[in-house]
Motif scaffolding. Structure first.
Motif, PDB file in Angstrom:
ATOM      1  N   ARG A 115      71.696  74.125  45.832  1.00  0.00           N
ATOM      2  CA  ARG A 115      71.818  72.931  46.686  1.00  0.00           C
ATOM      3  C   ARG A 115      70.450  72.330  46.989  1.00  0.00           C
ATOM      4  O   ARG A 115      70.283  71.109  47.005  1.00  0.00           O
ATOM      5  N   TRP A 116      69.473  73.190  47.227  1.00  0.00           N
ATOM      6  CA  TRP A 116      68.105  72.758  47.497  1.00  0.00           C
ATOM      7  C   TRP A 116      67.550  71.994  46.295  1.00  0.00           C
ATOM      8  O   TRP A 116      66.961  70.936  46.439  1.00  0.00           O
ATOM      9  N   GLU A 117      67.772  72.547  45.109  1.00  0.00           N
ATOM     10  CA  GLU A 117      67.265  71.908  43.884  1.00  0.00           C
ATOM     11  C   GLU A 117      67.976  70.588  43.589  1.00  0.00           C
ATOM     12  O   GLU A 117      67.373  69.670  43.036  1.00  0.00           O
ATOM     13  N   GLN A 118      69.247  70.494  43.941  1.00  0.00           N
ATOM     14  CA  GLN A 118      70.033  69.297  43.629  1.00  0.00           C
ATOM     15  C   GLN A 118      69.943  68.208  44.699  1.00  0.00           C
ATOM     16  O   GLN A 118      70.469  67.112  44.501  1.00  0.00           O
ATOM     17  N   ASP A 119      69.288  68.493  45.799  1.00  0.00           N
ATOM     18  CA  ASP A 119      69.141  67.509  46.873  1.00  0.00           C
ATOM     19  C   ASP A 119      68.008  66.550  46.496  1.00  0.00           C
ATOM     20  O   ASP A 119      66.825  66.849  46.691  1.00  0.00           O
ATOM     21  N   GLU A 120      68.378  65.402  45.951  1.00  0.00           N
ATOM     22  CA  GLU A 120      67.374  64.459  45.453  1.00  0.00           C
ATOM     23  C   GLU A 120      66.449  63.954  46.546  1.00  0.00           C
ATOM     24  O   GLU A 120      65.239  63.820  46.326  1.00  0.00           O
ATOM     25  N   SER A 121      66.994  63.691  47.721  1.00  0.00           N
ATOM     26  CA  SER A 121      66.134  63.191  48.800  1.00  0.00           C
ATOM     27  C   SER A 121      65.134  64.259  49.229  1.00  0.00           C
ATOM     28  O   SER A 121      63.965  63.949  49.503  1.00  0.00           O
ATOM     29  N   LEU A 122      65.564  65.503  49.265  1.00  0.00           N
ATOM     30  CA  LEU A 122      64.658  66.596  49.610  1.00  0.00           C
ATOM     31  C   LEU A 122      63.575  66.753  48.550  1.00  0.00           C
ATOM     32  O   LEU A 122      62.392  66.904  48.874  1.00  0.00           O
ATOM     33  N   GLN A 123      63.964  66.697  47.289  1.00  0.00           N
ATOM     34  CA  GLN A 123      62.979  66.837  46.212  1.00  0.00           C
ATOM     35  C   GLN A 123      61.966  65.699  46.242  1.00  0.00           C
ATOM     36  O   GLN A 123      60.768  65.906  46.002  1.00  0.00           O
ATOM     37  N   LYS A 124      62.416  64.500  46.577  1.00  0.00           N
ATOM     38  CA  LYS A 124      61.487  63.366  46.702  1.00  0.00           C
ATOM     39  C   LYS A 124      60.513  63.592  47.845  1.00  0.00           C
ATOM     40  O   LYS A 124      59.322  63.288  47.721  1.00  0.00           O
ATOM     41  N   LEU A 125      61.031  64.113  48.955  1.00  0.00           N
ATOM     42  CA  LEU A 125      60.151  64.407  50.095  1.00  0.00           C
ATOM     43  C   LEU A 125      59.110  65.459  49.732  1.00  0.00           C
ATOM     44  O   LEU A 125      57.950  65.355  50.134  1.00  0.00           O
ATOM     45  N   ILE A 126      59.517  66.479  48.999  1.00  0.00           N
ATOM     46  CA  ILE A 126      58.580  67.532  48.589  1.00  0.00           C
ATOM     47  C   ILE A 126      57.501  66.952  47.674  1.00  0.00           C
ATOM     48  O   ILE A 126      56.307  67.251  47.838  1.00  0.00           O
ATOM     49  N   CYS A 127      57.910  66.103  46.750  1.00  0.00           N
ATOM     50  CA  CYS A 127      56.929  65.445  45.867  1.00  0.00           C
ATOM     51  C   CYS A 127      55.991  64.562  46.681  1.00  0.00           C
ATOM     52  O   CYS A 127      54.772  64.556  46.456  1.00  0.00           O
ATOM     53  N   GLU A 128      56.564  63.822  47.625  1.00  0.00           N
ATOM     54  CA  GLU A 128      55.766  62.955  48.490  1.00  0.00           C
ATOM     55  C   GLU A 128      54.752  63.775  49.287  1.00  0.00           C
ATOM     56  O   GLU A 128      53.580  63.405  49.397  1.00  0.00           O
ATOM     57  N   LEU A 129      55.188  64.897  49.822  1.00  0.00           N
ATOM     58  CA  LEU A 129      54.292  65.768  50.576  1.00  0.00           C
ATOM     59  C   LEU A 129      53.149  66.257  49.686  1.00  0.00           C
ATOM     60  O   LEU A 129      51.981  66.244  50.093  1.00  0.00           O
ATOM     61  N   ASN A 130      53.475  66.686  48.486  1.00  0.00           N
ATOM     62  CA  ASN A 130      52.440  67.172  47.565  1.00  0.00           C
ATOM     63  C   ASN A 130      51.433  66.069  47.218  1.00  0.00           C
ATOM     64  O   ASN A 130      50.226  66.334  47.139  1.00  0.00           O
ATOM     65  N   LEU A 131      51.926  64.854  47.036  1.00  0.00           N
ATOM     66  CA  LEU A 131      51.020  63.739  46.737  1.00  0.00           C
ATOM     67  C   LEU A 131      50.118  63.429  47.934  1.00  0.00           C
ATOM     68  O   LEU A 131      48.934  63.140  47.769  1.00  0.00           O
ATOM     69  N   LYS A 132      50.680  63.510  49.129  1.00  0.00           N
ATOM     70  CA  LYS A 132      49.879  63.266  50.332  1.00  0.00           C
ATOM     71  C   LYS A 132      48.816  64.357  50.507  1.00  0.00           C
ATOM     72  O   LYS A 132      47.684  64.071  50.898  1.00  0.00           O
ATOM     73  N   LYS A 133      49.171  65.588  50.209  1.00  0.00           N
ATOM     74  CA  LYS A 133      48.191  66.675  50.285  1.00  0.00           C
ATOM     75  C   LYS A 133      47.071  66.466  49.269  1.00  0.00           C
ATOM     76  O   LYS A 133      45.903  66.726  49.561  1.00  0.00           O
ATOM     77  N   LEU A 134      47.440  66.001  48.084  1.00  0.00           N
ATOM     78  CA  LEU A 134      46.444  65.706  47.056  1.00  0.00           C
ATOM     79  C   LEU A 134      45.532  64.573  47.516  1.00  0.00           C
ATOM     80  O   LEU A 134      44.303  64.651  47.372  1.00  0.00           O
ATOM     81  N   ALA A 135      46.126  63.531  48.087  1.00  0.00           N
ATOM     82  CA  ALA A 135      45.334  62.408  48.593  1.00  0.00           C
ATOM     83  C   ALA A 135      44.379  62.867  49.691  1.00  0.00           C
ATOM     84  O   ALA A 135      43.216  62.438  49.737  1.00  0.00           O
ATOM     85  N   LEU A 136      44.850  63.753  50.553  1.00  0.00           N
ATOM     86  CA  LEU A 136      43.999  64.287  51.619  1.00  0.00           C
ATOM     87  C   LEU A 136      42.835  65.082  51.030  1.00  0.00           C
ATOM     88  O   LEU A 136      41.689  64.927  51.451  1.00  0.00           O
ATOM     89  N   SER A 137      43.144  65.899  50.054  1.00  0.00           N
ATOM     90  CA  SER A 137      42.107  66.700  49.401  1.00  0.00           C
ATOM     91  C   SER A 137      41.058  65.798  48.745  1.00  0.00           C
ATOM     92  O   SER A 137      39.851  66.045  48.862  1.00  0.00           O
ATOM     93  N   GLN A 138      41.533  64.772  48.072  1.00  0.00           N
ATOM     94  CA  GLN A 138      40.600  63.848  47.415  1.00  0.00           C
ATOM     95  C   GLN A 138      39.755  63.100  48.436  1.00  0.00           C
ATOM     96  O   GLN A 138      38.556  62.924  48.249  1.00  0.00           O
ATOM     97  N   GLU A 139      40.396  62.678  49.503  1.00  0.00           N
ATOM     98  CA  GLU A 139      39.668  61.919  50.528  1.00  0.00           C
ATOM     99  C   GLU A 139      38.622  62.790  51.214  1.00  0.00           C
ATOM    100  O   GLU A 139      37.506  62.339  51.466  1.00  0.00           O
ATOM    101  N   THR A 140      38.971  64.025  51.523  1.00  0.00           N
ATOM    102  CA  THR A 140      38.021  64.894  52.231  1.00  0.00           C
ATOM    103  C   THR A 140      36.903  65.402  51.321  1.00  0.00           C
ATOM    104  O   THR A 140      35.908  65.924  51.817  1.00  0.00           O
ATOM    105  N   SER A 141      37.055  65.249  50.025  1.00  0.00           N
ATOM    106  CA  SER A 141      35.999  65.687  49.108  1.00  0.00           C
ATOM    107  C   SER A 141      34.991  64.570  48.810  1.00  0.00           C
ATOM    108  O   SER A 141      34.002  64.800  48.119  1.00  0.00           O
ATOM    109  N   GLN A 142      35.242  63.386  49.344  1.00  0.00           N
ATOM    110  CA  GLN A 142      34.317  62.262  49.159  1.00  0.00           C
ATOM    111  C   GLN A 142      33.025  62.500  49.942  1.00  0.00           C
ATOM    112  O   GLN A 142      33.017  63.190  50.964  1.00  0.00           O
ATOM    113  N   LYS A 143      31.945  61.890  49.469  1.00  0.00           N
ATOM    114  CA  LYS A 143      30.677  61.996  50.197  1.00  0.00           C
ATOM    115  C   LYS A 143      30.782  61.313  51.556  1.00  0.00           C
ATOM    116  O   LYS A 143      30.325  61.834  52.553  1.00  0.00           O
ATOM    117  N   ASN A 144      31.361  60.125  51.566  1.00  0.00           N
ATOM    118  CA  ASN A 144      31.528  59.372  52.805  1.00  0.00           C
ATOM    119  C   ASN A 144      33.008  59.376  53.173  1.00  0.00           C
ATOM    120  O   ASN A 144      33.767  58.509  52.762  1.00  0.00           O
TER     121      ASN A 144
END
Length: 111
Positions: free
Chosen positions: A29-58
């Motif tokens: 059910r967890w795997e087939q919940d499309e809205s949940l899977q989209k949220l998980i992908c969204e969370l991962n992208l936001k974490k990546l964006a945070l990592s990229q932003e915090t690694s900037q010089k400024n």
């Protein structure tokens, strides 16, 4: 019977246990919940964006705060999703079973 074969037999029995069956059902059910899977992908992208932003010089502190807030909102949506709650609960129940089995083995061989 060899010990490894006995362990395999135990694993087959575990797979018949209602906790295991429930875990597999919740996982499906967890795997087939499309809205949940989209949220998980969204969370991962936001974490990546945070990592990229915090690694900037400024580092743009306002942008970091905004991303952090977005992460919190997304995370809360995920943990409040019914399929996520059920899957987490099923994982906890299965982990308890495995821990109980491990404890029984350890007690029996006096480790």
């Amino acid at each position: 019977m060899e010990i490894i074969e006995l362990v395999r037999q135990l694993c087959r029995e575990i797979q018949k246990d209602q906790r295991y069956i429930n875990l597999e059902d919740c996982k499906r059910r967890w795997e087939q919940d499309e809205s949940l899977q989209k949220l998980i992908c969204e969370l991962n992208l936001k974490k990546l964006a945070l990592s990229q932003e915090t690694s900037q010089k400024n580092v743009d502190k306002t942008k970091v705060e905004t991303i952090n807030e977005d992460i919190k909102i997304c995370y809360n949506k995920i943990i409040n999703n019914e399929n996520m709650k059920n899957y987490s609960k099923a994982q906890e129940q299965m982990s308890k079973l495995i821990n109980d089995i491990t404890a029984a083995v350890n007690e029996s061989i006096d480790i």
